[in-house]
Design a protein around this motif. Structure first.
Motif, PDB file in Angstrom:
ATOM      1  N   GLN A  57      -0.854   9.767  10.178  1.00 29.49           N
ATOM      2  CA  GLN A  57      -1.002   8.501  10.305  1.00 29.49           C
ATOM      3  C   GLN A  57      -1.256   7.741   9.579  1.00 29.49           C
ATOM      4  N   GLU A  58      -1.460   7.687   8.371  1.00 28.98           N
ATOM      5  CA  GLU A  58      -2.028   6.852   6.798  1.00 28.98           C
ATOM      6  C   GLU A  58      -0.543   6.721   6.555  1.00 28.98           C
TER       7      GLU A  58
ATOM      8  N   ILE B 224       1.500   4.406   8.264  1.00 28.74           N
ATOM      9  CA  ILE B 224       0.875   2.755   8.694  1.00 28.74           C
ATOM     10  C   ILE B 224       1.357   2.293   6.859  1.00 28.74           C
TER      11      ILE B 224
ATOM     12  N   ALA C  70      -3.135   2.101  15.907  1.00 25.07           N
ATOM     13  CA  ALA C  70      -3.589   1.319  14.386  1.00 25.07           C
ATOM     14  C   ALA C  70      -2.753   0.145  13.407  1.00 25.07           C
TER      15      ALA C  70
ATOM     16  N   ARG D 282      -3.866  -3.287  15.121  1.00 25.78           N
ATOM     17  CA  ARG D 282      -5.044  -3.545  13.450  1.00 25.78           C
ATOM     18  C   ARG D 282      -5.003  -4.923  12.888  1.00 25.78           C
TER      19      ARG D 282
END
Lengths: 101, 204
Positions: free
Chosen positions: B67-68, B71, A32, A35
């Motif tokens: 996951q967020e 990130i 992720a 990207r």
């Protein structure tokens, strides 16, 4: 619902085991972020380094100022001329009656 | 005295080693090594998922939130100044991700199907004094159902205080509010939670 039962409920719920992350979780995160455009990273300029050191430098400077002030006060109490006195006054304790050293 | 102080000293030493290891990894990541970020994720994924699972019980959705969180942490790494351990900063990112999620859910509450409470949970709700059996999972489900009725920020305060054992200072830092605001909110949230549990017992 009284306090005792509420506290019991919290105590029970605290014991719940959370789920484990899936085997490839870290890999999925990495895919992720690859990207994404690379975030601009700030360089560690001289200013950044000084900023990081500032608290220690400020504390050291304050310590030196306090030491100097304390030494000045102690010497003044002792009768030694301090920095506010002129050169002639500073030299005078070392001169004899005729004005020689 | 021996065994628990030895254990405490060992855990302090282990934590100190982890802090140093994280600092080294972060240096390499900031220098451009994306792959090292995967190692950072592996070190902290269990903890982050555990935090988010308190707010989202669906395992897949909790993992999406985790996951967020990573990130967001990746994007904001420059804001981590290293004064506190990385795991504390990352925990705060996780809590804010949870808060955003709760606010989105609140806006779409009619679209989110609620799982049914189990029989044990319902029995306990109706007669908690009768020593009816309730396991940890059942208790968590009952709480989650009641906490949904609270405003998101109230839910976060109660969860951090009662389920994670965080201090007022940690909660205030996570939410960006004062300690007094946290204390006031905690008292009000607790009262609302009690009412929500009583309503659940009546209407479920």
């Amino acid at each position: 619902m009284n306090e005792k039962n509420l506290n019991r409920l919290f105590a029970l719920a605290r014991g719940e085991r959370p789920p484990a992350p899936s085997a490839d979780f870290a890999g999925a995160v990495l895919r992720a972020i690859r990207r994404e455009p690379m975030p601009a990273r700030r360089g560690h300029s001289l200013w950044d380094q000084l900023e990081a050191w500032f608290p220690r430098v400020a504390a050291a400077a304050a310590g030196i100022i306090i030491l100097c002030a304390a030494a000045d006060w102690a010497l003044a109490a002792d009768g030694t001329p301090d920095m506010t006195e002129g050169p002639a006054q500073m030299v005078s304790p070392f001169l004899n009656e005729t004005g020689d050293l | 005295m021996g065994w628990w102080t030895a254990g405490s000293r060992a855990s302090v030493r282990a934590r100190a080693t982890n802090v140093n290891d994280d600092a080294e990894l972060l240096q390499r990541i900031r220098a451009g090594s994306t792959d090292d970020f995967a190692e950072l994720v592996r070190r902290h994924e269990t903890r982050v998922l555990a935090i988010l699972h308190r707010y989202e019980r669906d395992a897949q959705r909790a993992e999406d939130l985790a996951q967020e969180t990573f990130i967001k942490a990746w994007r904001a790494l420059d804001q981590f100044d290293g004064r506190a351990p990385f795991e504390h900063w990352l925990s705060r990112v996780a809590v804010r991700t949870a808060l955003d999620h709760l606010r989105r859910e609140k806006r779409h509450k009619n679209e989110v199907p609620l799982p049914e409470l189990g029989e044990d949970a319902l029995d306990w709700l109706r007669s908690p004094e009768e020593k009816s059996e309730l396991d940890a999972r059942g208790a968590a489900e009952v709480l989650e159902r009641a906490l949904r009725r609270l405003p998101p920020a109230d839910r976060v305060v109660i969860t951090m205080q009662e389920l994670e054992g965080r201090s007022v200072r940690e909660i205030a830092a996570a939410l960006g509010v004062s300690g007094i605001a946290v204390r006031v909110r905690a008292v009000r949230a607790r009262a609302k939670l009690k009412r929500a549990l009583e309503e659940l017992a009546e209407y479920e």
